[in-house]
Design an enzyme around this catalytic site. Sequence first.
Site, PDB file in Angstrom:
ATOM      1  CG  HIS A 108      -1.757  -1.153   1.448  1.00 50.97           C
ATOM      2  ND1 HIS A 108      -2.860  -1.439   0.684  1.00 50.97           N
ATOM      3  CD2 HIS A 108      -1.681  -2.152   2.366  1.00 50.97           C
ATOM      4  CE1 HIS A 108      -3.422  -2.558   1.118  1.00 50.97           C
ATOM      5  NE2 HIS A 108      -2.732  -3.005   2.137  1.00 50.97           N
TER       6      HIS A 108
HETATM    7  O1  RIB Z   1      -5.299   0.016   4.548  1.00 54.04           O
HETATM    8  C1  RIB Z   1      -3.908   0.001   4.367  1.00 54.04           C
HETATM    9  C2  RIB Z   1      -3.250   1.045   5.197  1.00 54.04           C
HETATM   10  O2  RIB Z   1      -3.513   0.794   6.575  1.00 54.04           O
HETATM   11  C3  RIB Z   1      -1.715   1.037   5.069  1.00 54.04           C
HETATM   12  O3  RIB Z   1      -1.226   2.337   5.249  1.00 54.04           O
HETATM   13  C4  RIB Z   1      -1.291   0.151   6.196  1.00 54.04           C
HETATM   14  O4  RIB Z   1       0.027   0.453   6.655  1.00 54.04           O
HETATM   15  C5  RIB Z   1      -2.287   0.536   7.261  1.00 54.04           C
HETATM   16  O5  RIB Z   1      -1.837   1.734   7.870  1.00 54.04           O
END
Ligand code: RIB
Length: 313
Positions: A243
């Site tokens: 992500h």
């Molecule tokens: O949904 C994904 C996000 O939530 C990413 O930033 C992960 O690190 C968590 O913080």
Amino acid sequence: MAPRKIIIDTDPGQDDAVAILLALASPEEIEVLGITAVAGNVPLELTAKNARIVCELAGHTHIPVYAGCDRPLNRPLVTAEHVHGKTGLDGPVLPDPEMPLADGHAVDFIIDTLRAHEPGTVTLCPLGPLTNIASAFQKAPDIVDRVREIVLMGGAYFEVGNITPAAEFNIYVDPEAADIVFKSGAHIVVMPLDVTHDALVTPHRNDAFRALDSKVGHAVAEMTDFFERFDKEKYGSEGAPLHDPCVTAYLIRPELFSGRHINVEIETQSELTLGMTVADWWRVTDRAPNAMFMGDVDAQGFFDLLTERLARL
Ligand code: RIB
Ligand code: CA
């Protein structure tokens, strides 16, 4: 071209860690002015510790790391140990940090840094709940116009939610903070699950991390080995979705991503859809566009960039 000055606001988290490593490995494009920790994946004490662990892993102990908000603006903290493990950085065995936390609160560092630099020269890169950013905007409204851009990981539209059927984790944890940021008028680029769920660490890509045969390469491979369990079980995906590194990769090679400048609003009232990013992708309302909402990524190009840059550390 001079490197882009950024503040990384983060809740490490294995994917945050990889995003930070990519930024630190890319001095031609990115100058990290500081890292601000926020409560999210795990409590603040751990996110502030993990951010320093990552800086030491990269050999960049000169980067100031500040502790920020330890809970959302108006709600109890929701964490994600089920995804990231008890420490938030489960997977590799990494030494406790020796570098101290920087003095002062993260929110004040964000405010002071934006006031100290020319308007339009500092980019904010939130990788977790938006509590620190919103708190800074509330405490010092004058800084909003000084922000060059906010490039954040959060939200979802076609991909729907990952922590509830409707909401992505970062937005869900602090929807009021997200509402403040999305209504602030700052230039916002959003990396939602619609994009990050295509940035999957397949076994072949993980082997490429290992093949770097470096401390960083092995640590990243072990982080993603751990981190992928949740998504593989839930989605049957081929590997961990990276992500947060989508944010850093955008700063280096924006052409890897495509999206639309649309209106995005945050659900803050309904318990059923709390934290949903209501993205007007088809422009069916007359609500003014307020964010560049990404929809596609060149996944192989992203991993080629990531692997090439991690090899530098
Ligand atoms: O949904 C994904 C996000 O939530 C990413 O930033 C992960 O690190 C968590 O913080
Ligand atoms: Ca994160």
